[in-house]
Motif scaffolding. Structure first.
Motif, short mmCIF file in Angstrom:
data_model
loop_
_atom_site.label_atom_id
_atom_site.label_comp_id
_atom_site.label_asym_id
_atom_site.label_seq_id
_atom_site.Cartn_x
_atom_site.Cartn_y
_atom_site.Cartn_z
N SER A 98 25.92 43.06 -48.54
CA SER A 98 25.56 42.09 -47.49
C SER A 98 26.79 41.53 -46.78
O SER A 98 26.79 41.32 -45.57
CB SER A 98 24.78 40.93 -48.09
N GLN A 99 27.85 41.27 -47.57
CA GLN A 99 29.04 40.64 -46.99
C GLN A 99 29.67 41.50 -45.89
O GLN A 99 30.15 40.99 -44.89
CB GLN A 99 30.04 40.40 -48.11
N LYS A 100 29.63 42.83 -46.13
CA LYS A 100 30.24 43.74 -45.14
C LYS A 100 29.44 43.74 -43.84
O LYS A 100 30.02 43.82 -42.76
CB LYS A 100 30.33 45.15 -45.72
N ALA A 101 28.11 43.65 -43.97
CA ALA A 101 27.27 43.59 -42.77
C ALA A 101 27.53 42.28 -42.03
O ALA A 101 27.57 42.25 -40.79
CB ALA A 101 25.80 43.71 -43.15
N GLU A 102 27.70 41.21 -42.79
CA GLU A 102 27.96 39.91 -42.17
C GLU A 102 29.27 39.92 -41.41
O GLU A 102 29.38 39.40 -40.30
CB GLU A 102 27.99 38.80 -43.22
N GLU A 103 30.29 40.55 -41.98
CA GLU A 103 31.60 40.62 -41.33
C GLU A 103 31.49 41.41 -40.01
O GLU A 103 32.05 41.02 -38.99
CB GLU A 103 32.62 41.27 -42.28
N LEU A 104 30.72 42.52 -40.06
CA LEU A 104 30.53 43.32 -38.84
C LEU A 104 29.84 42.47 -37.76
O LEU A 104 30.29 42.44 -36.61
CB LEU A 104 29.71 44.59 -39.17
N SER A 105 28.75 41.78 -38.16
CA SER A 105 28.03 40.95 -37.20
C SER A 105 28.92 39.85 -36.65
O SER A 105 28.87 39.52 -35.46
CB SER A 105 26.82 40.28 -37.86
N ARG A 106 29.74 39.28 -37.53
CA ARG A 106 30.61 38.17 -37.12
C ARG A 106 31.62 38.61 -36.05
O ARG A 106 31.79 37.93 -35.05
CB ARG A 106 31.33 37.64 -38.36
N VAL A 107 32.26 39.74 -36.26
CA VAL A 107 33.24 40.16 -35.25
C VAL A 107 32.57 40.58 -33.94
O VAL A 107 33.08 40.31 -32.86
CB VAL A 107 34.21 41.27 -35.74
N ILE A 108 31.37 41.17 -34.05
CA ILE A 108 30.67 41.58 -32.83
C ILE A 108 30.20 40.35 -32.05
O ILE A 108 30.05 40.40 -30.82
CB ILE A 108 29.45 42.48 -33.19
N SER A 109 30.01 39.23 -32.77
CA SER A 109 29.50 38.02 -32.10
C SER A 109 30.49 37.51 -31.04
O SER A 109 30.13 36.67 -30.22
CB SER A 109 29.20 36.92 -33.12
N VAL A 110 31.71 38.03 -31.02
CA VAL A 110 32.68 37.65 -30.00
C VAL A 110 32.14 37.98 -28.59
O VAL A 110 32.51 37.36 -27.61
CB VAL A 110 34.05 38.35 -30.26
N PHE A 111 31.22 38.94 -28.52
CA PHE A 111 30.69 39.39 -27.22
C PHE A 111 29.50 38.54 -26.74
O PHE A 111 29.06 38.71 -25.61
CB PHE A 111 30.24 40.86 -27.30
N GLU A 112 28.97 37.70 -27.63
CA GLU A 112 27.78 36.93 -27.25
C GLU A 112 28.07 36.13 -25.99
O GLU A 112 29.12 35.48 -25.88
CB GLU A 112 27.35 36.01 -28.39
N GLY A 113 27.13 36.19 -25.05
CA GLY A 113 27.29 35.46 -23.79
C GLY A 113 28.19 36.17 -22.79
O GLY A 113 28.45 35.66 -21.71
N SER A 114 28.70 37.36 -23.17
CA SER A 114 29.56 38.11 -22.24
C SER A 114 28.77 39.30 -21.69
O SER A 114 27.92 39.87 -22.38
CB SER A 114 30.80 38.60 -22.99
N GLY A 115 29.09 39.67 -20.46
CA GLY A 115 28.43 40.81 -19.83
C GLY A 115 28.77 42.12 -20.52
O GLY A 115 28.13 43.15 -20.28
N LEU A 116 29.78 42.11 -21.37
CA LEU A 116 30.21 43.34 -22.03
C LEU A 116 29.31 43.71 -23.21
O LEU A 116 29.32 44.84 -23.67
CB LEU A 116 31.65 43.19 -22.55
N TYR A 117 28.53 42.72 -23.68
CA TYR A 117 27.77 42.91 -24.92
C TYR A 117 26.87 44.16 -24.87
O TYR A 117 26.78 44.91 -25.83
CB TYR A 117 26.92 41.67 -25.19
N GLU A 118 26.23 44.38 -23.69
CA GLU A 118 25.29 45.50 -23.61
C GLU A 118 25.99 46.86 -23.70
O GLU A 118 25.34 47.89 -23.84
CB GLU A 118 24.47 45.42 -22.33
#
Lengths: 213, 368
Positions: free
Chosen positions: B224-244
């Motif tokens: 679970s921790q590894k999935a959380e780390e992946l989600s956490r770093v990807i969250s940098v894109f939240e609210g950005s047009g680059l996310y898609e």
């Protein structure tokens, strides 16, 4: 304008068989069945363009992006290691990569084994794993005559029925790897035309499963 | 120099420099040569293991740089608690695939070395995505992100044999599940052990859609921790047009002897391979006796040649009549080139010259 999906098919019987699979997958191009010398065929409505290329070149067309997808033999993929996705084993064009030698051959391990082949990398990888010291003689055809003329001790080549080997007094000593045709895709095309490519892959997979049932 | 005199690649390099500077990355310039020993000790890290070597006047075996990262690590000993953020634009020398000849390859990239946290990783991903976005703003791009740690967890569930693991990872990079099953069969491994990996391979697509599925899978295999780390770093894109444009795709692989954690590759249309590649390389840092962590990426500028259109040599070809006064011709040249356009004046049309617009000028000052 609809973006075309470019498909490289291997010239010959295998390509014709594989085209039927693409047709059933919803990507027909009737003009391909016309008896002429054209090499490129297009169905604009379905957004697909097929082209016939030399079987050993399919992987290059796909790797370099001239084709988005294609059908290539596993032998070519092992020999040239193109940077492509290998999406499906089409279970057709089945044969094997094998070591063959004159009947009654016994490997004299005190000296370097002379191996004639079109598939230098596959041969080198195989013998590296066994630790046998070899001398590769790269030939482009008529490999079977190399041991008869004393050019090599053994050959590494594709064996389908074994008839050619038998007629040249050779026999399979060892199978290296089973070979069949594979559906391959360009890595970049897969990112941008993934829906079409996945539709083809999934439909062909279903066709193959139905055949096996 | 007028901006439109630059090739698209040159303009792109300027844009990248501006982008990386904006985020506090400092330009790093290095010499063309490095001691060969650095590469001989880390051959597997190099894309191609052939290196151009020569003996220096002091007898040392030197090499023309085939890679930038190794030199940056060698020459930077980030102090504990400090983080170095660097960018570069250098030529490297490698054997081109399919040939036996060396090629000079222009490469740009960033390296972040030191106290790496989730933000540093996220920022690096963000810069990678921005680097792709600013190549041709009107075009699509995709940044495929993977977690080597999650991938290796599922691979280790199949086997601990390094040789078989490498074979399996090759199949993963080819999106080739059928061969993974063949490898299991050949090595008498229970195919059920490959199920988590097979599931992982089938999970690819837009990060927003795929991440919840990855989480479920990781929960089921105790990662679970590894999935959380992946989600956490990807969250940098939240609210950005680059996310898609951010995809999760575990077929992105790198040598697990050097890389770890987040790895990624970028693609743009009409360029047949990845134009950007990067990831965390803490293991390489350890091999080079560095205590700090690191992440970086390279943009392969030579790959952009594929997508480049045939450009015009000049914007305007001005065809003049012999009777035109020289001063009138010069004035016309100045007028046409005022807004940065390039103009060539010729008496006769040159078939080999590629131009956007043709203007004819006669003695009366009439233009057509």
């Amino acid at each position: 304008m609809k973006e075309m999906l470019n498909v490289a098919l291997p010239k010959g019987r295998l390509g014709e068989r594989v085209y039927d699979m693409f047709e059933k997958a919803g990507f027909p191009c009737p003009s391909i069945k016309e008896n002429n010398r054209k090499l490129i065929f297009e169905n604009e409505e379905k957004g697909v363009r097929y082209f016939w290329v030399k079987p050993s070149d399919v992987a290059i067309y796909v790797e370099r992006g001239a084709a988005d997808i294609g059908v290539a033999g596993k032998d070519i993929l092992l020999e040239y290691e193109p940077e492509v996705y290998e999406l499906l084993d089409l279970n057709t064009g089945k044969c094997r990569m094998a070591v063959a030698a004159p009947k009654g051959f016994s490997d004299n391990k005190r000296r370097t084994l002379k191996v004639a082949t079109k598939f230098s990398k596959i041969a080198a990888d195989f013998y590296r794993k066994t630790g046998r010291d070899i001398d590769i003689i790269h030939l482009n055809g008529s490999i079977e005559i190399a041991p008869i003329l004393g050019l090599s001790d053994v050959i590494v080549d594709i064996v389908e029925t074994g008839t050619t080997l038998k007629e040249n007094n050779l026999e399979v000593v060892e199978t290296i790897v089973p070979i069949s045709a594979r559906l391959i895709a360009n890595k970049s095309s897969f990112q941008f035309k993934g829906d079409q490519i996945e539709r083809i892959r999934d439909s062909i997979r279903e066709q193959l499963e139905e055949e096996n049932d | 120099m007028a901006e439109n005199n630059l090739t698209p690649k040159e303009q792109y390099i300027f844009t990248l420099r501006e982008l990386y500077s904006k985020f506090g990355y400092i330009p790093y310039h290095m010499g063309k040569f490095e001691e060969y020993d650095l590469y001989s000790r880390n051959k597997d890290f190099l894309i191609s293991d052939s290196v151009i070597t020569f003996t220096d006047t002091n007898g040392k075996l030197m090499a023309l740089k085939p890679d930038v990262t190794l030199s940056i690590i060698k020459n930077n000993r980030a102090l504990s608690g400090r983080t170095e953020k660097l960018f570069y634009n250098e030529n490297v020398y490698r054997v081109a695939k399919g040939t036996n000849t060396f090629k000079e390859i222009m490469q740009a990239g960033v390296e972040c070395i030191g106290d790496i946290d989730s933000y540093s990783i996220g920022e690096c991903l963000y810069l990678a995505a921005e680097s792709l976005a600013c190549y041709r703003p009107e075009e699509l791009f995709v940044l495929n992100v993977s977690s080597l740690d999650i991938l290796m967890s599922t691979v280790r569930k199949i086997t601990e044999d390094r040789g078989i693991q490498n074979e399996i990872i090759r199949c993963v990079s080819e999106k080739n599940p059928h061969e993974i099953l063949s490898i299991c069969k050949e090595n008498e491994i229970d195919p059920a052990l490959s199920e988590p990996l097979m599931k992982l391979l089938s999970l690819y697509g837009k990060a927003q859609t795929v991440l919840p599925e990855i989480k479920k899978l990781c929960d089921s295999i105790g990662e679970s921790q590894k999935a959380e780390e992946l989600s956490r770093v990807i969250s940098v894109f939240e609210g950005s047009g680059l996310y898609e444009h951010i995809n999760i795709d575990f077929s992105v692989v790198s040598d697990h002897n050097y890389y770890n954690g987040i790895i990624f590759k970028g693609y743009v249309p009409n360029v047949p391979g990845a134009v950007l590649s990067g990831g965390q390389y803490d293991k390489l840092m350890l091999k080079m006796h560095r205590k700090s962590r690191a992440i970086g990426f390279a943009v392969y500028l030579d790959m952009f040649d594929y997508g480049e259109e045939n450009r015009y040599d000049v914007d305007i070809l001005l065809l003049y009549d012999e009777s035109v006064k020289l001063s009138a011709l010069r004035e016309e040249m100045e007028k046409l080139s005022q807004d940065g356009k390039t103009v060539r004046a010729l008496k006769r049309d040159d078939e080999k010259l590629r131009y956007r617009q043709l203007i004819k000028l006669d003695a009366s000052g009439e233009k057509e």
